[in-house]
Design a protein around this motif. Structure first.
Motif, PDB file in Angstrom:
ATOM      1  N   ASP A   5      28.735  -3.105 -16.613  1.00 49.34           N
ATOM      2  CA  ASP A   5      28.884  -3.204 -15.165  1.00 49.34           C
ATOM      3  C   ASP A   5      27.498  -3.220 -14.533  1.00 49.34           C
ATOM      4  O   ASP A   5      26.880  -2.175 -14.306  1.00 49.34           O
ATOM      5  CB  ASP A   5      29.716  -2.018 -14.652  1.00 49.34           C
ATOM      6  CG  ASP A   5      29.998  -2.134 -13.165  1.00 49.34           C
ATOM      7  OD1 ASP A   5      29.620  -3.172 -12.576  1.00 49.34           O
ATOM      8  OD2 ASP A   5      30.593  -1.199 -12.593  1.00 49.34           O
ATOM      9  N   CYS A  15      26.748  -3.819 -11.598  1.00 48.32           N
ATOM     10  CA  CYS A  15      26.741  -3.284 -10.237  1.00 48.32           C
ATOM     11  C   CYS A  15      26.390  -1.802 -10.237  1.00 48.32           C
ATOM     12  O   CYS A  15      26.100  -1.236  -9.180  1.00 48.32           O
ATOM     13  CB  CYS A  15      28.122  -3.471  -9.590  1.00 48.32           C
ATOM     14  SG  CYS A  15      28.596  -5.198  -9.383  1.00 48.32           S
ATOM     15  N   HIS A  16      26.468  -1.173 -11.410  1.00 48.01           N
ATOM     16  CA  HIS A  16      26.181   0.252 -11.506  1.00 48.01           C
ATOM     17  C   HIS A  16      24.676   0.489 -11.456  1.00 48.01           C
ATOM     18  O   HIS A  16      23.896  -0.252 -12.047  1.00 48.01           O
ATOM     19  CB  HIS A  16      26.766   0.805 -12.811  1.00 48.01           C
ATOM     20  CG  HIS A  16      26.949   2.284 -12.808  1.00 48.01           C
ATOM     21  ND1 HIS A  16      25.912   3.155 -13.000  1.00 48.01           N
ATOM     22  CD2 HIS A  16      28.057   3.045 -12.621  1.00 48.01           C
ATOM     23  CE1 HIS A  16      26.361   4.386 -12.948  1.00 48.01           C
ATOM     24  NE2 HIS A  16      27.655   4.356 -12.715  1.00 48.01           N
ATOM     25  N   SER A  50      22.741   2.786 -12.745  1.00 48.80           N
ATOM     26  CA  SER A  50      22.053   3.106 -14.001  1.00 48.80           C
ATOM     27  C   SER A  50      21.830   1.861 -14.845  1.00 48.80           C
ATOM     28  O   SER A  50      20.761   1.691 -15.446  1.00 48.80           O
ATOM     29  CB  SER A  50      22.855   4.148 -14.788  1.00 48.80           C
ATOM     30  OG  SER A  50      24.131   3.646 -15.132  1.00 48.80           O
ATOM     31  N   CYS A  63      27.486  -9.572 -11.973  1.00 49.79           N
ATOM     32  CA  CYS A  63      28.306  -8.456 -11.494  1.00 49.79           C
ATOM     33  C   CYS A  63      29.583  -8.974 -10.849  1.00 49.79           C
ATOM     34  O   CYS A  63      30.670  -8.450 -11.086  1.00 49.79           O
ATOM     35  CB  CYS A  63      27.496  -7.614 -10.508  1.00 49.79           C
ATOM     36  SG  CYS A  63      28.473  -6.416  -9.583  1.00 49.79           S
ATOM     37  N   LYS A  75      36.258   7.310 -11.377  1.00 52.60           N
ATOM     38  CA  LYS A  75      35.031   6.607 -11.738  1.00 52.60           C
ATOM     39  C   LYS A  75      34.087   7.534 -12.471  1.00 52.60           C
ATOM     40  O   LYS A  75      33.368   7.129 -13.359  1.00 52.60           O
ATOM     41  CB  LYS A  75      34.361   6.059 -10.477  1.00 52.60           C
ATOM     42  CG  LYS A  75      35.138   4.925  -9.831  1.00 52.60           C
ATOM     43  CD  LYS A  75      34.415   4.424  -8.591  1.00 52.60           C
ATOM     44  CE  LYS A  75      35.215   3.312  -7.927  1.00 52.60           C
ATOM     45  NZ  LYS A  75      34.540   2.825  -6.693  1.00 52.60           N
ATOM     46  N   GLU A 104      29.269   6.201 -18.920  1.00 54.59           N
ATOM     47  CA  GLU A 104      28.199   5.486 -18.243  1.00 54.59           C
ATOM     48  C   GLU A 104      28.081   4.086 -18.842  1.00 54.59           C
ATOM     49  O   GLU A 104      28.303   3.873 -20.036  1.00 54.59           O
ATOM     50  CB  GLU A 104      26.877   6.228 -18.418  1.00 54.59           C
ATOM     51  CG  GLU A 104      26.810   7.529 -17.647  1.00 54.59           C
ATOM     52  CD  GLU A 104      26.900   7.320 -16.153  1.00 54.59           C
ATOM     53  OE1 GLU A 104      26.329   6.323 -15.651  1.00 54.59           O
ATOM     54  OE2 GLU A 104      27.547   8.144 -15.484  1.00 54.59           O
ATOM     55  N   PRO A 105      27.767   3.067 -18.005  1.00 57.08           N
ATOM     56  CA  PRO A 105      27.658   1.722 -18.517  1.00 57.08           C
ATOM     57  C   PRO A 105      26.660   1.633 -19.665  1.00 57.08           C
ATOM     58  O   PRO A 105      25.572   2.179 -19.606  1.00 57.08           O
ATOM     59  CB  PRO A 105      27.162   0.916 -17.288  1.00 57.08           C
ATOM     60  CG  PRO A 105      27.592   1.736 -16.111  1.00 57.08           C
ATOM     61  CD  PRO A 105      27.529   3.168 -16.568  1.00 57.08           C
TER      62      PRO A 105
END
Length: 349
Positions: A6, A8-9, A11, A61, A341, A346-347
């Motif tokens: 992802d 868009c995240h 991290s 994204c 979420k 974590e991605p």
């Protein structure tokens, strides 16, 4: 399954930016070496690299849900094409700007060199991101399978005790037995459902239904009291968390005492955490009525909580002055989706 992390995240985007800066540093060192190292050249190369990374991440994204529905080869080709399109736009603009400022002709060979180098780097980064995401998908699938397996180990024990209660009522009180069958159908429907996080209100309704079943068997010997802080109804907890704890309180506590006892359930908000506290009277250890279980239910609950929350939970049990106490402390997550979420890994990138 998602094809890429992802982007868009925050991290994942931070990792991409860091990788871009490392790539820029490598390119500058490869050209100038350490003796002739130029911070100005590093800044220009970093600017060009980030202008490729950030728009590409933004586009990928948005395309991530669509890419997840495609075959991996097709999704990979589209992802690479997106990055190459952004790369060409940036390199053409950079070469045109360089030619204008230095009053030189447009250098197609320099553009081709940079394009080939950028294509190699883009392919390596996309491949790395793909492998990391597939590892993430595999870990997630194994985690869900592990939770389902742990939850399924509770069901035979619960079924055995419930059938005993039903058998004892059929002959003496058919109406109460019919009510018991209705309650059992609701409980089994919940226990057979996929393991997931459910609203606390739903879990409380299921737990109260279970105690109603035991009240049919124990009568006035089983008493209960509930204390719930306001605003916790939308919190989410793992499904079938309360019922095994209450089952232990009944079978190894209240049911072993001649006069029975009261099960007290407290649900409190402790800052950003949810505290679940269950207290019940129990026979003294070593007494005639003391028949301790093998701890399977509590151990399964610990493992399920570890699978859901990692180290972000606390499970504690103790016996003190005739009272058996179980405390579970969990992070507060809400059913609106904000908490869910946080439950995701974590991605991977």
């Amino acid at each position: 399954m998602p094809f890429l992390p992802d982007l868009c995240h925050v991290s994942a985007l931070a990792v991409l930016v860091l990788m871009g800066e490392l790539l820029a540093l490598v390119l500058v060192l490869a050209v100038d070496g350490l003796r002739e190292f130029s911070w100005q050249r590093l800044g220009l190369v970093s600017l060009a690299v980030q202008w490729v990374i950030l728009p590409s991440a933004a586009i990928l994204c948005r395309l991530r849900p669509a890419l997840a529905k495609l075959q991996h080869r097709v999704a990979g080709a589209i992802s690479f094409a997106v990055v190459m399109a952004v790369l060409l736009v940036v390199l053409v603009a950079q070469e045109w700007l360089r030619a204008s400022l230095m009053r030189q002709g447009f250098d197609f060979w320099h553009l081709l060199d940079n394009t080939l180098l950028g294509a190699i780097c883009a392919g390596v980064v996309l491949r790395y991101a793909y492998v990391q995401q597939q590892l993430h998908n595999q870990q997630r699938a194994e985690l869900v399978a592990r939770i389902d397996a742990l939850q399924s180990r509770i069901r035979p024990h619960f079924l055995f005790n419930s059938m005993n209660s039903l058998a004892s009522l059929i002959a003496i009180d058919p109406e109460r037995a019919e009510k018991l069958v209705e309650d059992l159908s609701t409980l089994f429907r919940a226990s057979l459902a996929d393991s997931r996080l459910v609203p606390l209100e739903q879990e409380l309704a299921l737990a109260r239904r279970y105690l109603q079943i035991e009240e049919l068997r124990l009568g006035q010997r089983l008493r209960q009291s509930w204390s719930l802080d306001a605003g916790l109804e939308d919190a989410v907890i793992p499904s079938m968390l309360l019922q095994p704890l209450l089952e232990n309180a009944v079978l190894h506590g209240v049911a072993r005492l001649h006069k029975g006892g009261e099960i007290q359930v407290y649900l409190r908000r402790l800052g950003g955490q949810l505290q679940l506290l269950i207290e019940n009277p129990a026979p003294q250890p070593g007494s005639l009525h003391d028949q301790r279980g093998n701890g399977m239910a509590q151990e399964n609950i610990r493992q399920r909580l570890a699978a859901h929350y990692g180290h972000r939970y606390r499970f504690h049990s103790e016996f003190e002055e005739g009272i058996y106490r179980v405390e579970v402390v969990l992070p507060i997550n809400d059913a609106s989706g904000k908490g869910e979420k946080r439950e995701k890994m974590e991605p991977a990138l």
